[in-house]
Each structure stands twice: as C-alpha cells, then as structure tokens.
Design a protein around this motif. Structure first.
Motif, PDB file in Angstrom:
ATOM      1  N   GLY A 113       0.837  -1.199   0.000  1.00 34.72           N
ATOM      2  CA  GLY A 113       0.000   0.000   0.000  1.00 34.72           C
ATOM      3  C   GLY A 113       0.869   1.244   0.000  1.00 34.72           C
ATOM      4  O   GLY A 113       1.722   1.421  -0.862  1.00 34.72           O
ATOM      5  N   ASP A 114       0.694   2.089   1.028  1.00 37.03           N
ATOM      6  CA  ASP A 114       1.397   3.374   1.134  1.00 37.03           C
ATOM      7  C   ASP A 114       2.656   3.264   1.983  1.00 37.03           C
ATOM      8  O   ASP A 114       2.743   2.432   2.884  1.00 37.03           O
ATOM      9  CB  ASP A 114       0.493   4.428   1.783  1.00 37.03           C
ATOM     10  CG  ASP A 114      -0.749   4.744   0.982  1.00 37.03           C
ATOM     11  OD1 ASP A 114      -0.725   4.567  -0.247  1.00 37.03           O
ATOM     12  OD2 ASP A 114      -1.746   5.171   1.587  1.00 37.03           O
ATOM     13  N   VAL A 115       3.608   4.177   1.708  1.00 40.86           N
ATOM     14  CA  VAL A 115       4.770   4.390   2.562  1.00 40.86           C
ATOM     15  C   VAL A 115       4.854   5.878   2.848  1.00 40.86           C
ATOM     16  O   VAL A 115       4.782   6.701   1.929  1.00 40.86           O
ATOM     17  CB  VAL A 115       6.088   3.928   1.895  1.00 40.86           C
ATOM     18  CG1 VAL A 115       7.293   4.311   2.766  1.00 40.86           C
ATOM     19  CG2 VAL A 115       6.087   2.433   1.635  1.00 40.86           C
ATOM     20  N   SER A 116       5.005   6.233   4.126  1.00 43.06           N
ATOM     21  CA  SER A 116       5.182   7.626   4.535  1.00 43.06           C
ATOM     22  C   SER A 116       6.406   7.699   5.455  1.00 43.06           C
ATOM     23  O   SER A 116       6.451   7.031   6.486  1.00 43.06           O
ATOM     24  CB  SER A 116       3.947   8.132   5.289  1.00 43.06           C
ATOM     25  OG  SER A 116       4.186   9.430   5.798  1.00 43.06           O
ATOM     26  N   ILE A 117       7.395   8.498   5.047  1.00 45.98           N
ATOM     27  CA  ILE A 117       8.606   8.694   5.847  1.00 45.98           C
ATOM     28  C   ILE A 117       8.726  10.190   6.124  1.00 45.98           C
ATOM     29  O   ILE A 117       8.979  10.972   5.223  1.00 45.98           O
ATOM     30  CB  ILE A 117       9.862   8.181   5.109  1.00 45.98           C
ATOM     31  CG1 ILE A 117       9.711   6.698   4.770  1.00 45.98           C
ATOM     32  CG2 ILE A 117      11.105   8.429   5.954  1.00 45.98           C
ATOM     33  CD1 ILE A 117      10.833   6.147   3.903  1.00 45.98           C
ATOM     34  N   THR A 118       8.504  10.576   7.380  1.00 50.20           N
ATOM     35  CA  THR A 118       8.538  11.995   7.725  1.00 50.20           C
ATOM     36  C   THR A 118       9.785  12.395   8.489  1.00 50.20           C
ATOM     37  O   THR A 118      10.074  13.591   8.601  1.00 50.20           O
ATOM     38  CB  THR A 118       7.293  12.389   8.555  1.00 50.20           C
ATOM     39  OG1 THR A 118       7.226  11.567   9.722  1.00 50.20           O
ATOM     40  CG2 THR A 118       6.032  12.224   7.722  1.00 50.20           C
ATOM     41  N   ALA A 136       0.843   5.179  -2.692  1.00 50.15           N
ATOM     42  CA  ALA A 136       1.500   6.484  -2.517  1.00 50.15           C
ATOM     43  C   ALA A 136       2.777   6.377  -1.691  1.00 50.15           C
ATOM     44  O   ALA A 136       2.822   5.698  -0.673  1.00 50.15           O
ATOM     45  CB  ALA A 136       0.545   7.463  -1.852  1.00 50.15           C
ATOM     46  N   LEU A 137       3.804   7.087  -2.136  1.00 53.16           N
ATOM     47  CA  LEU A 137       5.058   7.233  -1.403  1.00 53.16           C
ATOM     48  C   LEU A 137       5.204   8.701  -1.045  1.00 53.16           C
ATOM     49  O   LEU A 137       5.211   9.565  -1.925  1.00 53.16           O
ATOM     50  CB  LEU A 137       6.248   6.774  -2.262  1.00 53.16           C
ATOM     51  CG  LEU A 137       7.650   7.086  -1.732  1.00 53.16           C
ATOM     52  CD1 LEU A 137       7.870   6.501  -0.347  1.00 53.16           C
ATOM     53  CD2 LEU A 137       8.700   6.586  -2.705  1.00 53.16           C
ATOM     54  N   LYS A 164       2.266   7.054  -6.908  1.00 54.33           N
ATOM     55  CA  LYS A 164       2.254   8.506  -6.716  1.00 54.33           C
ATOM     56  C   LYS A 164       3.362   8.809  -5.717  1.00 54.33           C
ATOM     57  O   LYS A 164       3.421   8.215  -4.655  1.00 54.33           O
ATOM     58  CB  LYS A 164       0.910   8.964  -6.174  1.00 54.33           C
ATOM     59  CG  LYS A 164       0.871  10.455  -5.872  1.00 54.33           C
ATOM     60  CD  LYS A 164      -0.443  10.847  -5.219  1.00 54.33           C
ATOM     61  CE  LYS A 164      -0.391  12.338  -4.924  1.00 54.33           C
ATOM     62  NZ  LYS A 164      -1.194  12.695  -3.791  1.00 54.33           N
ATOM     63  N   ILE A 165       4.264   9.730  -6.085  1.00 56.56           N
ATOM     64  CA  ILE A 165       5.358  10.101  -5.184  1.00 56.56           C
ATOM     65  C   ILE A 165       5.267  11.571  -4.849  1.00 56.56           C
ATOM     66  O   ILE A 165       5.256  12.416  -5.752  1.00 56.56           O
ATOM     67  CB  ILE A 165       6.738   9.784  -5.808  1.00 56.56           C
ATOM     68  CG1 ILE A 165       6.869   8.285  -6.083  1.00 56.56           C
ATOM     69  CG2 ILE A 165       7.858  10.263  -4.880  1.00 56.56           C
ATOM     70  CD1 ILE A 165       8.140   7.885  -6.805  1.00 56.56           C
ATOM     71  N   ASP A 166       5.187  11.882  -3.548  1.00 49.83           N
ATOM     72  CA  ASP A 166       5.250  13.251  -3.060  1.00 49.83           C
ATOM     73  C   ASP A 166       6.534  13.373  -2.264  1.00 49.83           C
ATOM     74  O   ASP A 166       6.642  12.830  -1.163  1.00 49.83           O
ATOM     75  CB  ASP A 166       4.051  13.589  -2.156  1.00 49.83           C
ATOM     76  CG  ASP A 166       2.751  13.677  -2.926  1.00 49.83           C
ATOM     77  OD1 ASP A 166       2.759  14.257  -4.027  1.00 49.83           O
ATOM     78  OD2 ASP A 166       1.719  13.156  -2.423  1.00 49.83           O
ATOM     79  N   ALA A 167       7.525  14.045  -2.827  1.00 42.51           N
ATOM     80  CA  ALA A 167       8.815  14.252  -2.162  1.00 42.51           C
ATOM     81  C   ALA A 167       8.892  15.704  -1.734  1.00 42.51           C
ATOM     82  O   ALA A 167       9.285  16.570  -2.487  1.00 42.51           O
ATOM     83  CB  ALA A 167       9.962  13.885  -3.086  1.00 42.51           C
ATOM     84  N   TYR A 168       8.458  15.958  -0.502  1.00 41.37           N
ATOM     85  CA  TYR A 168       8.498  17.305   0.044  1.00 41.37           C
ATOM     86  C   TYR A 168       9.908  17.664   0.500  1.00 41.37           C
ATOM     87  O   TYR A 168      10.310  18.817   0.472  1.00 41.37           O
ATOM     88  CB  TYR A 168       7.512  17.443   1.207  1.00 41.37           C
ATOM     89  CG  TYR A 168       6.086  17.215   0.777  1.00 41.37           C
ATOM     90  CD1 TYR A 168       5.433  18.112  -0.054  1.00 41.37           C
ATOM     91  CD2 TYR A 168       5.386  16.087   1.185  1.00 41.37           C
ATOM     92  CE1 TYR A 168       4.129  17.899  -0.465  1.00 41.37           C
ATOM     93  CE2 TYR A 168       4.080  15.864   0.797  1.00 41.37           C
ATOM     94  CZ  TYR A 168       3.456  16.772  -0.028  1.00 41.37           C
ATOM     95  OH  TYR A 168       2.167  16.554  -0.431  1.00 41.37           O
TER      96      TYR A 168
END
Length: 170
Positions: A113-118, A136-137, A164-168
């Motif tokens: 599923g998703d990966v979130s690394i903050t 989403a990544l 979908k990649i969101d690289a903030y």
C-alpha cells in the motif's frame, strides 16, 4: 521477536534477531536498538508497520550484493508491510523517526500500500528498490520541518518507486 496477531517493541535493548525476525498483523516499534540478520524479511507486518524511533541494522540474506537471491522464490525485504492482496492493499509503512542501516537482497522498504517517511536517517544498499510503495510514497512533510528525513541510497535497481510520489524533502 515474533508476535502473534500484533507485536509491539518498545525500548528494547541491543539484540541479535538472526533467527526470529518480527512478523505480525500490526508491528509498532517505538525505540531501542535492533540488529537483524535474516534469511527472509527483516521486519514484516501484514497491515501496519509503524516506527517512531530506534536504531536498526538490518541485513537480509547476503545483503545488497547477494548472488543467491531468487525473487521468484524468496522475499528478503528489510521493512515490509504486505497483506498479500494484489490490489487495493490496506498495508502501510509509517516511519517518523529512527536511524536505519539497511543492507538487503530485496527491497529495503516495501509496502503493498502506502509508505510515509517523515523523519529519520537512512543508509540503504539494496539489490532491488530503495523504497517501494504500490500506492502512494510520501517523503517529508508538506511545508517542511527541520525534522525531515535524510535518505542515502548507495546502491539499488530503482531508488524510489510508487504509483504517486510526493517528495516534500528528504
């Protein structure tokens, strides 16, 4: 350490989990030091894998230079969330802290599923993907904070993969 339906590792001391990597429905790690030498996946959750802190040294099989890894017959991921669903997986990985040394034959971080690394510091050497999300990544936080992740991928087939990649930041 091996869990039943859920596993929670909180403030554990130095350990060598060469034979017993974690695999459970939900895995939460809140701190401590963990060294894993696994012939399969390092830490595997079927639904949610959440890490808020700790120090991790995870090597799967012979590491990123492994010549014995067979992706058709084995799974040797470092951190994995997989429920086996082919589509619309509810599995996810959320990392909001920690220091990670990941030397893996397969994906270093993988979710169906998703990966979130903050937040966190990552040193990755992998024979496949550095960070793989079927959905989403997300790296960092929108608007950015001083606590955003630091990710170094020394070797990989694909560094970052997601639908979908969101690289903030990171």
């Amino acid at each position: 350490a091996q869990g039943g339906e859920d596993a929670c590792f909180e403030q554990f001391g130095p350990s060598d989990c060469s034979c017993a990597a974690a695999s459970a429905g939900t895995v939460t790690v809140r701190g401590g030091e963990l060294t894993i030498r696994a012939q399969g996946d390092g830490i595997h959750a079927k639904t949610d894998l959440t890490v808020t802190g700790g120090s991790f040294d995870i090597r799967t099989l012979d590491g990123c230079q492994s010549r014995s890894f067979n992706s058709d017959a084995m799974s040797c991921k470092g951190l994995k969330a997989s429920d086996g669903a082919a589509e619309d997986s509810a599995s996810r990985i959320t990392i909001s802290g920690g220091v990670f040394l990941l030397d893996t034959a397969d994906d270093a971080i993988h979710s169906d599923g998703d990966v979130s690394i903050t937040f966190g510091t990552f040193e990755i050497c992998t024979g496949d993907d550095g960070v793989h999300a079927e959905a989403a990544l997300t790296l960092g936080t929108e608007g950015g904070y001083e606590r955003d992740p630091e990710i170094t991928i020394r070797a990989s087939y694909e560094d970052l993969e997601g639908s979908k990649i969101d690289a903030y930041s990171g």
